[in-house]
Motif scaffolding. Structure first.
Motif, PDB file in Angstrom:
ATOM      1  N   LEU A  19      89.544  23.939  12.146  1.00 40.12           N
ATOM      2  CA  LEU A  19      88.223  23.738  12.724  1.00 40.12           C
ATOM      3  C   LEU A  19      87.837  24.935  13.585  1.00 40.12           C
ATOM      4  O   LEU A  19      88.618  25.377  14.432  1.00 40.12           O
ATOM      5  N   ASP A  20      86.656  25.465  13.340  1.00 39.99           N
ATOM      6  CA  ASP A  20      86.092  26.596  14.064  1.00 39.99           C
ATOM      7  C   ASP A  20      85.385  26.030  15.292  1.00 39.99           C
ATOM      8  O   ASP A  20      84.288  25.480  15.190  1.00 39.99           O
ATOM      9  N   HIS A  23      81.861  27.717  16.448  1.00 39.89           N
ATOM     10  CA  HIS A  23      80.631  27.319  15.765  1.00 39.89           C
ATOM     11  C   HIS A  23      80.516  25.803  15.584  1.00 39.89           C
ATOM     12  O   HIS A  23      79.511  25.318  15.073  1.00 39.89           O
ATOM     13  N   LYS A  25      82.302  23.714  13.551  1.00 39.10           N
ATOM     14  CA  LYS A  25      82.309  23.314  12.144  1.00 39.10           C
ATOM     15  C   LYS A  25      83.661  23.615  11.515  1.00 39.10           C
ATOM     16  O   LYS A  25      84.479  24.340  12.094  1.00 39.10           O
ATOM     17  N   PRO A  26      83.907  23.099  10.309  1.00 36.00           N
ATOM     18  CA  PRO A  26      85.156  23.444   9.611  1.00 36.00           C
ATOM     19  C   PRO A  26      85.187  24.943   9.317  1.00 36.00           C
ATOM     20  O   PRO A  26      84.145  25.567   9.084  1.00 36.00           O
ATOM     21  N   SER A  52      85.313  24.051   1.943  1.00 32.83           N
ATOM     22  CA  SER A  52      84.143  23.882   2.815  1.00 32.83           C
ATOM     23  C   SER A  52      84.379  22.882   3.948  1.00 32.83           C
ATOM     24  O   SER A  52      83.653  22.892   4.944  1.00 32.83           O
ATOM     25  N   ASP A  53      85.400  22.043   3.811  1.00 33.68           N
ATOM     26  CA  ASP A  53      85.753  21.081   4.862  1.00 33.68           C
ATOM     27  C   ASP A  53      86.846  21.621   5.789  1.00 33.68           C
ATOM     28  O   ASP A  53      87.348  20.905   6.644  1.00 33.68           O
TER      29      ASP A  53
END
Length: 127
Positions: A19-20, A23, A25-26, A52-53
């Motif tokens: 997880l980023d 930002h 998001k993943p 993408s996840d």
């Protein structure tokens, strides 16, 4: 419940999720390498990228490959953040993050999440 012919096979697996946190998001497209550690030797098992996840499309280890021992995941976070358009110093504060851990039971699910920004990270044994 009855047993089946496959009941003695390993059902364990090793997975990860990135997880980023910068930002929120993943972390899609982040390069991950898995190494098996034996004494002073470090053997590359596989390299992959997160989807993408922020997960890998398949377990990093499963079935017969799920062998107890010491392993290391290396996450190429500087390349990920550069590709995301983040301006990093040279050298970056975090480049590649190595996480060394042990697998003691081949029948368990070991999940190694990584929460990361250009300046900090955390991990834990997930489920």
């Amino acid at each position: 419940m009855g047993t089946t012919a496959n009941s003695t096979e390993s059902t364990g697996r090793l997975t990860t999720h990135v997880l980023d946190t910068m930002h929120g998001k993943p972390a899609a497209g982040l390069s991950v390498a898995l190494f098996r550690i034996t004494g002073d030797d470090r053997e590359l098992v596989l390299t992959t990228r997160t989807n993408s996840d922020g997960r890998c499309d398949a377990p990093l280890l499963s079935g017969a490959a799920m062998v107890p021992g010491v392993y290391e995941l290396v996450f190429d976070v500087a390349a990920y953040f550069r590709e995301a358009g983040v301006s990093l110093e040279e050298p970056p504060f975090l480049d590649r993050i190595p996480l060394r851990f042990g697998l003691s039971n081949a029948s368990q699910h070991y999940h190694v999440p990584l929460l990361v920004s250009p300046f900090a990270y955390s991990t834990y044994r997930g489920s």
